[in-house]
Design a protein around this motif. Structure first.
Motif, PDB file in Angstrom:
ATOM      1  N   MET A 130      -7.662   2.303   0.121  1.00 13.59           N
ATOM      2  CA  MET A 130      -9.119   2.252   0.131  1.00 13.59           C
ATOM      3  C   MET A 130      -9.708   3.640  -0.111  1.00 13.59           C
ATOM      4  SD  MET A 130     -11.691   0.649   2.905  1.00 13.59           S
ATOM      5  CE  MET A 130     -13.396   1.206   3.028  1.00 13.59           C
ATOM      6  N   ALA A 131      -9.126   4.642   0.550  1.00 16.28           N
ATOM      7  CA  ALA A 131      -9.594   6.012   0.336  1.00 16.28           C
ATOM      8  C   ALA A 131      -9.411   6.398  -1.121  1.00 16.28           C
ATOM      9  CB  ALA A 131      -8.830   6.976   1.239  1.00 16.28           C
ATOM     10  N   GLN A 132      -8.251   6.068  -1.678  1.00 15.98           N
ATOM     11  CA  GLN A 132      -7.991   6.399  -3.075  1.00 15.98           C
ATOM     12  C   GLN A 132      -9.022   5.727  -3.987  1.00 15.98           C
ATOM     13  OE1 GLN A 132      -5.583   8.804  -1.767  1.00 15.98           O
ATOM     14  NE2 GLN A 132      -5.094   8.593  -3.947  1.00 15.98           N
ATOM     15  N   GLY A 133      -9.285   4.453  -3.701  1.00 10.24           N
ATOM     16  CA  GLY A 133     -10.210   3.684  -4.538  1.00 10.24           C
ATOM     17  C   GLY A 133     -11.646   4.173  -4.411  1.00 10.24           C
ATOM     18  N   GLN A 134     -12.057   4.415  -3.192  1.00  8.24           N
ATOM     19  CA  GLN A 134     -13.439   4.870  -2.999  1.00  8.24           C
ATOM     20  C   GLN A 134     -13.621   6.275  -3.572  1.00  8.24           C
ATOM     21  OE1 GLN A 134     -15.807   3.034   0.159  1.00  8.24           O
ATOM     22  NE2 GLN A 134     -15.449   2.058  -1.801  1.00  8.24           N
ATOM     23  N   ALA A 135     -12.565   7.070  -3.483  1.00  2.05           N
ATOM     24  CA  ALA A 135     -12.621   8.404  -4.091  1.00  2.05           C
ATOM     25  C   ALA A 135     -12.753   8.273  -5.603  1.00  2.05           C
ATOM     26  CB  ALA A 135     -11.375   9.199  -3.714  1.00  2.05           C
ATOM     27  N   MET A 136     -11.980   7.345  -6.194  1.00  2.45           N
ATOM     28  CA  MET A 136     -12.098   7.119  -7.643  1.00  2.45           C
ATOM     29  C   MET A 136     -13.529   6.760  -8.020  1.00  2.45           C
ATOM     30  SD  MET A 136      -8.813   4.756  -8.525  1.00  2.45           S
ATOM     31  CE  MET A 136      -7.182   5.224  -7.972  1.00  2.45           C
ATOM     32  N   ASN A 154     -10.683  -6.259   2.667  1.00  2.00           N
ATOM     33  CA  ASN A 154     -11.811  -5.478   2.152  1.00  2.00           C
ATOM     34  C   ASN A 154     -11.343  -4.150   1.569  1.00  2.00           C
ATOM     35  OD1 ASN A 154     -13.008  -3.074   3.975  1.00  2.00           O
ATOM     36  ND2 ASN A 154     -11.958  -4.514   5.307  1.00  2.00           N
ATOM     37  N   GLY A 155     -10.327  -3.532   2.202  1.00  2.00           N
ATOM     38  CA  GLY A 155      -9.797  -2.281   1.683  1.00  2.00           C
ATOM     39  C   GLY A 155      -9.161  -2.461   0.318  1.00  2.00           C
ATOM     40  N   PHE A 156      -8.483  -3.601   0.155  1.00  2.00           N
ATOM     41  CA  PHE A 156      -7.852  -3.917  -1.140  1.00  2.00           C
ATOM     42  C   PHE A 156      -8.917  -4.049  -2.222  1.00  2.00           C
ATOM     43  CE2 PHE A 156      -5.842  -7.457  -3.798  1.00  2.00           C
ATOM     44  CZ  PHE A 156      -5.045  -6.589  -4.542  1.00  2.00           C
ATOM     45  N   MET A 157      -9.991  -4.734  -1.892  1.00  2.00           N
ATOM     46  CA  MET A 157     -11.026  -4.937  -2.911  1.00  2.00           C
ATOM     47  C   MET A 157     -11.736  -3.620  -3.249  1.00  2.00           C
ATOM     48  SD  MET A 157     -12.463  -8.825  -2.540  1.00  2.00           S
ATOM     49  CE  MET A 157     -12.890  -8.944  -0.809  1.00  2.00           C
ATOM     50  N   TYR A 158     -11.926  -2.755  -2.251  1.00  2.00           N
ATOM     51  CA  TYR A 158     -12.488  -1.433  -2.570  1.00  2.00           C
ATOM     52  C   TYR A 158     -11.555  -0.671  -3.506  1.00  2.00           C
ATOM     53  CZ  TYR A 158     -16.404  -1.545   0.782  1.00  2.00           C
ATOM     54  OH  TYR A 158     -17.566  -1.824   1.435  1.00  2.00           O
ATOM     55  N   ALA A 159     -10.251  -0.824  -3.279  1.00  2.63           N
ATOM     56  CA  ALA A 159      -9.281  -0.159  -4.156  1.00  2.63           C
ATOM     57  C   ALA A 159      -9.411  -0.708  -5.575  1.00  2.63           C
ATOM     58  CB  ALA A 159      -7.867  -0.357  -3.616  1.00  2.63           C
ATOM     59  N   LEU A 160      -9.550  -2.030  -5.678  1.00  6.44           N
ATOM     60  CA  LEU A 160      -9.686  -2.643  -7.010  1.00  6.44           C
ATOM     61  C   LEU A 160     -10.953  -2.175  -7.719  1.00  6.44           C
ATOM     62  CD1 LEU A 160      -8.583  -6.333  -6.291  1.00  6.44           C
ATOM     63  CD2 LEU A 160      -7.303  -4.556  -7.507  1.00  6.44           C
ATOM     64  N   ILE A 161     -12.022  -2.032  -6.961  1.00  3.28           N
ATOM     65  CA  ILE A 161     -13.279  -1.576  -7.559  1.00  3.28           C
ATOM     66  C   ILE A 161     -13.115  -0.142  -8.076  1.00  3.28           C
ATOM     67  CG2 ILE A 161     -15.729  -1.102  -7.135  1.00  3.28           C
ATOM     68  CD1 ILE A 161     -15.585  -3.396  -4.981  1.00  3.28           C
ATOM     69  N   GLY A 162     -12.415   0.679  -7.311  1.00  2.86           N
ATOM     70  CA  GLY A 162     -12.134   2.044  -7.754  1.00  2.86           C
ATOM     71  C   GLY A 162     -11.324   2.052  -9.041  1.00  2.86           C
ATOM     72  N   LEU A 163     -10.300   1.214  -9.098  1.00  5.67           N
ATOM     73  CA  LEU A 163      -9.470   1.127 -10.305  1.00  5.67           C
ATOM     74  C   LEU A 163     -10.296   0.617 -11.483  1.00  5.67           C
ATOM     75  CD1 LEU A 163      -6.220  -0.351  -8.719  1.00  5.67           C
ATOM     76  CD2 LEU A 163      -6.457   1.935  -9.756  1.00  5.67           C
ATOM     77  N   TYR A 164     -11.193  -0.309 -11.185  1.00  3.46           N
ATOM     78  CA  TYR A 164     -12.068  -0.814 -12.249  1.00  3.46           C
ATOM     79  C   TYR A 164     -12.935   0.318 -12.794  1.00  3.46           C
ATOM     80  CZ  TYR A 164     -15.763  -3.283 -14.685  1.00  3.46           C
ATOM     81  OH  TYR A 164     -16.650  -3.706 -15.637  1.00  3.46           O
ATOM     82  N   ASP A 165     -13.576   1.064 -11.895  1.00  5.85           N
ATOM     83  CA  ASP A 165     -14.419   2.188 -12.315  1.00  5.85           C
ATOM     84  C   ASP A 165     -13.628   3.141 -13.201  1.00  5.85           C
ATOM     85  OD1 ASP A 165     -16.645   1.293 -10.973  1.00  5.85           O
ATOM     86  OD2 ASP A 165     -16.243   2.462  -9.163  1.00  5.85           O
ATOM     87  N   LEU A 166     -12.408   3.398 -12.784  1.00  3.63           N
ATOM     88  CA  LEU A 166     -11.583   4.372 -13.489  1.00  3.63           C
ATOM     89  C   LEU A 166     -11.161   3.850 -14.858  1.00  3.63           C
ATOM     90  CD1 LEU A 166     -10.157   7.053 -13.592  1.00  3.63           C
ATOM     91  CD2 LEU A 166      -8.309   6.086 -12.208  1.00  3.63           C
ATOM     92  N   LYS A 167     -10.673   2.625 -14.907  1.00  6.99           N
ATOM     93  CA  LYS A 167     -10.170   2.125 -16.197  1.00  6.99           C
ATOM     94  C   LYS A 167     -11.330   1.928 -17.185  1.00  6.99           C
ATOM     95  CE  LYS A 167     -10.918  -2.662 -16.119  1.00  6.99           C
ATOM     96  NZ  LYS A 167     -11.313  -3.573 -17.162  1.00  6.99           N
ATOM     97  N   GLU A 168     -12.498   1.612 -16.672  1.00  5.52           N
ATOM     98  CA  GLU A 168     -13.652   1.466 -17.557  1.00  5.52           C
ATOM     99  C   GLU A 168     -14.103   2.813 -18.114  1.00  5.52           C
ATOM    100  OE1 GLU A 168     -15.835  -1.513 -18.392  1.00  5.52           O
ATOM    101  OE2 GLU A 168     -13.726  -2.087 -18.188  1.00  5.52           O
ATOM    102  N   THR A 169     -13.903   3.861 -17.320  1.00  2.00           N
ATOM    103  CA  THR A 169     -14.427   5.185 -17.679  1.00  2.00           C
ATOM    104  C   THR A 169     -13.423   6.000 -18.483  1.00  2.00           C
ATOM    105  OG1 THR A 169     -15.723   5.151 -15.644  1.00  2.00           O
ATOM    106  CG2 THR A 169     -15.441   7.302 -16.703  1.00  2.00           C
ATOM    107  N   ALA A 170     -12.147   5.842 -18.172  1.00  2.00           N
ATOM    108  CA  ALA A 170     -11.150   6.765 -18.724  1.00  2.00           C
ATOM    109  C   ALA A 170     -10.737   6.413 -20.137  1.00  2.00           C
ATOM    110  CB  ALA A 170      -9.923   6.811 -17.819  1.00  2.00           C
ATOM    111  N   GLY A 171     -11.068   5.209 -20.594  1.00  2.00           N
ATOM    112  CA  GLY A 171     -10.691   4.853 -21.965  1.00  2.00           C
ATOM    113  C   GLY A 171      -9.288   4.286 -22.047  1.00  2.00           C
TER     114      GLY A 171
END
Lengths: 599, 599
Positions: free
Chosen positions: B427-433, B492-509
């Protein structure tokens, strides 16, 4: 007004005082002087703030009722109660206490309640669920009562079309109105009578005819009375003689009577018990009928047991059951209560029509055609006969793959493929094992044990190969009540299968029972691992279709929830894993409104 | 009596009539002549008899209240209500309707209710849950508002000890009173201010000092007023001059003042806003203090920002925050509302003491020691500053393994091994992302994106190797908020992680974001498969500890349940799997007392 005007001041004064008193009385009654204690602690949340931040409002508060209870007399008044900002119900209010109508509470929370008498007073009885858990006789044994089946009355169910005259077992309309033999129902019929036989007192038996063999010999039970020579009426054109039967080494009654005649009739005149039993051998066609007086305006009904194969028919007040050719000796045992009610309630739908009709008195037994009769009795119960009818049906109807194929298609629900006729059920296999093992332990006939052992075969095959073995996440073996695609993981059917395997491995011994033991052990390991997936925190789920189909959980209604508990109690009595005791305790608490903790 | 006796017949007659009327009124009020409709349908069970036989009593009936409603006036009376045969509460009865006290209903069913004013009338507001779901702005974007975080106020929480003066981010006492930096909290602090910045209007900014650069240049926002030349008081022994700073290409104020002096002070006199911001460079030791008038009897408090590293201290009405050496130019932005309350509420426990104290007016800013000041402003909000404080903290504190190690031990509950200090959280990793991606999108600084990309590393390792990747039944990958042994599968922590990964994959190309995309896709597949395991049919579970530990389910309290819904709504806006929409709909219905069907 005139008469009032004529009244003296004194009389008016008295009237005034009386009315004032009445007002006072009504007032005090109305406002309930004793204030109800406003017992309204605001719910305190366990661990308010968790590590990460769940809630947008940072400190969700329990609203609670403001503690503004007025000190004086509490007014009782109607108050609008707005439910979830959606609709309004009329409640009542006294100061800070609000009362909600049970008619709403009942539907909203799906609970139960009624006004009942108690010690002459009326009180309201609230119950969270409608089911009761039974107390496990510890420990469970393969020759003992089956779970709580002594309380089951399979034949009474409206989905039992009737008890087949040919087979002596129930015919189901569960999944179709045509009627078919459903092995689970038949096994449960057997197990319930087996269990009743262990828990009830031996029945009263009235012996009417033994063809001169004296009291209660042969197949009869010994505690009845009767002289063994019946009170027969033989009309003209009919004959009735006592002859010696070499195969039975006993005297028997030989009758001969045209179908068109009245038939020879044996006086029963029994208003106490309603189960008729007799040994029978037809020579050609014939029928045995019972004439009875019913509770319905003392109307007479006649139940005919005929040497054909029709299942059941009703014509006016005549009910017909085919009992097959019966060209060799066999015993016919019929519960007239069931036979009357299934006949009167006969319908073309899935359900037998409701009727309150009961037999009041068995008047006489009538024989027509040609044949032999012996050992005519009437008794209160005949559990042994029902149990063996079921056991022998299972013996006769097991197929070459060890299974009892189910003759009707079954679609468990949206998203599942239909099970095509001929499917096996792990529950049927297990309940059959429990029945057959008991028959074996009573009779020591190897055929019963052999059939039970062969019944393990479908447990070794997956559904696509006609078996019942599924696997949860390719890891935990599960025996499917419904071998659906995708898997359904029905809990109660699985546990019945495990109980059957337990009965078998306990009875068959180390060598013969090896297969059953392995299946039992693997299944129990799965149960212990997967049981938590069935726990909703306030009840249980019936199956895991929510996981395999991705849908809503299929909550178990309370009677299935109590079945789960009963099964777990049974298993806990033979396996001391703490998990079982914990689940039994928690799942019992759900019946009284208990709930798992929230975080 | 005398006076009564003296009354004329007529007067008595009138009195009589009045009293009779009163009696009548009271009577009708008392007995509620209009009978409450006994809306009491007995619950009909869906498919009454199932294939196999669940219930020992063959046709469990819903008791229901007998329909013996008296036709006449309904009496109102107390009635004992026996709850599950265990205890009794006092209800009310009117004919066949029974009313249950909400004080009991509330505790028994864990629901909420209160008497509230509505259009001048009082009504009772019943609610099944205390949480509200937010409406998803469709669709979610990595540069948009983060879920419903614009409503979060991280710094207000009593588990936030204070905002560190050195780091500009919250210090947590969540799992221990000593205080530590908790990456999840810091990311949420950043994301909430980022989201507020998008949803709130730009703040009013008052500029007090720009050292002659005119209005709102430099770092300041442009919409305030003030002439850029502050109203300073320079006591004897102190100096204040405007000098040119080559590095900033701007005029700045240079101050020099012994610590023992009163310091140079800038008049603020601001009763409107409480966020002070200034650019600062110390030469040696120094301090900047803000003197404010509080809501507590107009008492004066002084908040000191000192060139040391102490976290927070309180001495009488002086509150101290270390802001580090500040020997290079940097901007200090402090929310005096927070700084005052955290100081006054300072405690040695996990929770900041409750206080109602507020700043009423910022009187003046005082500088001591030697250094330079510029761009002194006061504003209503400074969301950008908070967001970048969080983002830059994350940049500085990421370790060589791509993680933000959590410095405190954490035991999730009985049965789990303790997580030793230094553990990572998905969750920390995802929210940080999610935070870093937003910082990158705003600044285009590659360091932010690089850090977000490195943050995926712990997703590739299992907990025993210091990672956060668990697997459900060795099949479904799951990113653990708490990488416990056994796995806990906190939703909930898992879903926050997924949202972080989503943000990252959408942004990083395509190329840079490949890893994040794979992790996201695998995680989403797991979520879709496993989501049903979190559905209790009337709420959700927080985690799957019941499965991994074999215990009771850990029900999610309502705020976590709504977080689950909010997260699912977000995911449903970027993934059109019908499952998400169905779960959102059903899980929302649970908030209003809805329930999954039973069989």
């Amino acid at each position: 007004m005139r008469c009032l005007a004529r009244l003296s001041s004194k009389a008016l004064l008295v009237l005034c005082l009386l009315l004032a008193l009445l007002s006072l009385l009504l007032w005090s009654r109305c406002s309930q002087n004793s204030p109800i204690p406003p017992d309204f602690p605001a719910e305190r949340r366990g661990n308010a703030a968790e590590e990460e931040e769940a809630s947008p409002r940072d400190a969700p508060k329990s609203p609670g009722i403001p503690g503004s209870a007025s000190k004086g007399a509490l007014k009782y008044e109607e108050i609008d109660c707005v439910i979830n900002e959606e609709h309004t119900v009329k409640g009542r209010r006294e100061g800070s206490e609000v009362f909600l109508p049970f008619s709403w509470v009942e539907k909203y929370f799906q609970v139960y309640g009624r006004i009942a008498q108690s010690d002459g007073n009326e009180r309201f009885e609230f119950s969270h669920s409608y089911s009761k858990v039974y107390a496990q006789r510890a420990p469970y044994r393969p020759d003992g009562v089956f779970m709580s089946f002594e309380g089951y009355n399979v034949e009474v169910r409206d989905r039992v079309k009737c008890i087949s005259g040919v087979e002596g077992v129930p015919v189901s309309t569960q999944w179709g109105p045509q009627g078919y033999f459903y092995p689970i129902q038949i096994a449960q019929y057997g197990l319930s009578h087996y269990s009743k036989n262990l828990t009830e007192r031996p029945p009263h038996v009235q012996v009417y005819e033994t063809a001169g063999d004296g009291n209660g010999d042969g197949n009869g039970n010994g505690n009845g009375n009767g002289n063994g020579n019946g009170d027969w009426t033989v009309p003209k054109g009919c004959s009735l003689t006592t002859v010696w039967d070499k195969s039975r080494l006993s005297g028997v009654k030989q009758f001969s009577c045209p179908e068109s005649s009245e038939g020879v009739s044996l006086e029963l005149n029994n208003a106490r018990d309603f189960i008729v039993s007799f040994d029978l051998k037809f020579q050609g066609n014939g029928s045995i009928s019972v004439v009875l007086e019913s509770s319905e305006r003392n109307q007479l009904f006649t139940v005919h047991y005929v040497s054909d194969t029709q299942l059941i028919a009703l014509r006016q007040r005549h009910i017909f059951y085919g009992i097959g050719a019966r060209s060799d000796w066999s015993t016919v045992t019929r519960d007239l209560l069931t036979d009357l009610r299934k006949g009167v309630g006969l319908s073309n739908t899935k359900a037998v029509k409701q009727t309150k009709i009961l037999p009041k008195r068995l008047l006489r037994l009538v024989a027509k055609g040609r044949g032999f009769l012996d050992n005519v009795t009437v008794s209160a119960t005949a559990h042994g006969a029902a149990f063996f009818a079921a056991s022998r049906w299972l013996l006769r109807n097991q197929d070459e793959r060890g299974g009892w194929p189910i003759a009707v298609a079954r679609k468990l629900g949206d998203g599942f493929k239909s099970l095509e006729p001929g499917w096996y059920s792990a529950m049927a296999q297990g309940q059959a094992m429990s029945t057959l093992v008991r028959a074996y332990l009573l009779t020591k006939e190897p055929a019963f044990l052999g059939a039970a052992l062969r019944a393990t075969a479908p447990f070794k095959l997956p559904p696509e190969r006609g078996g019942v073995r599924a696997a949860f996440m390719e890891r935990h073996e599960w025996y499917e009540e419904y071998p659906t695609s995708p898997s359904s993981f029905v809990l109660n059917g699985f546990m019945y299968a495990l109980i059957g395997l337990y009965d078998l491995k306990e009875t068959a011994g180390e060598r013969l029972g090896r297969e059953a033991r392995l299946l039992y052990e693997r299944g129990m390991a799965s149960l212990k691992a997967m049981l938590p997936l069935f726990d909703t925190g306030s009840g249980s789920v019936y199956d895991l279709r929510h996981f395999t189909l991705g849908t809503a959980p299929n909550l178990a209604r309370w009677d299935y929830h109590t079945t789960h508990i009963n099964q777990l109690q049974l298993l806990a009595s033979v396996d001391d894993a703490p998990l079982f005791k914990e689940f039994v305790k928690r799942w019992k608490s759900y019946l009284r409104g208990g709930r798992a903790k929230h975080n």
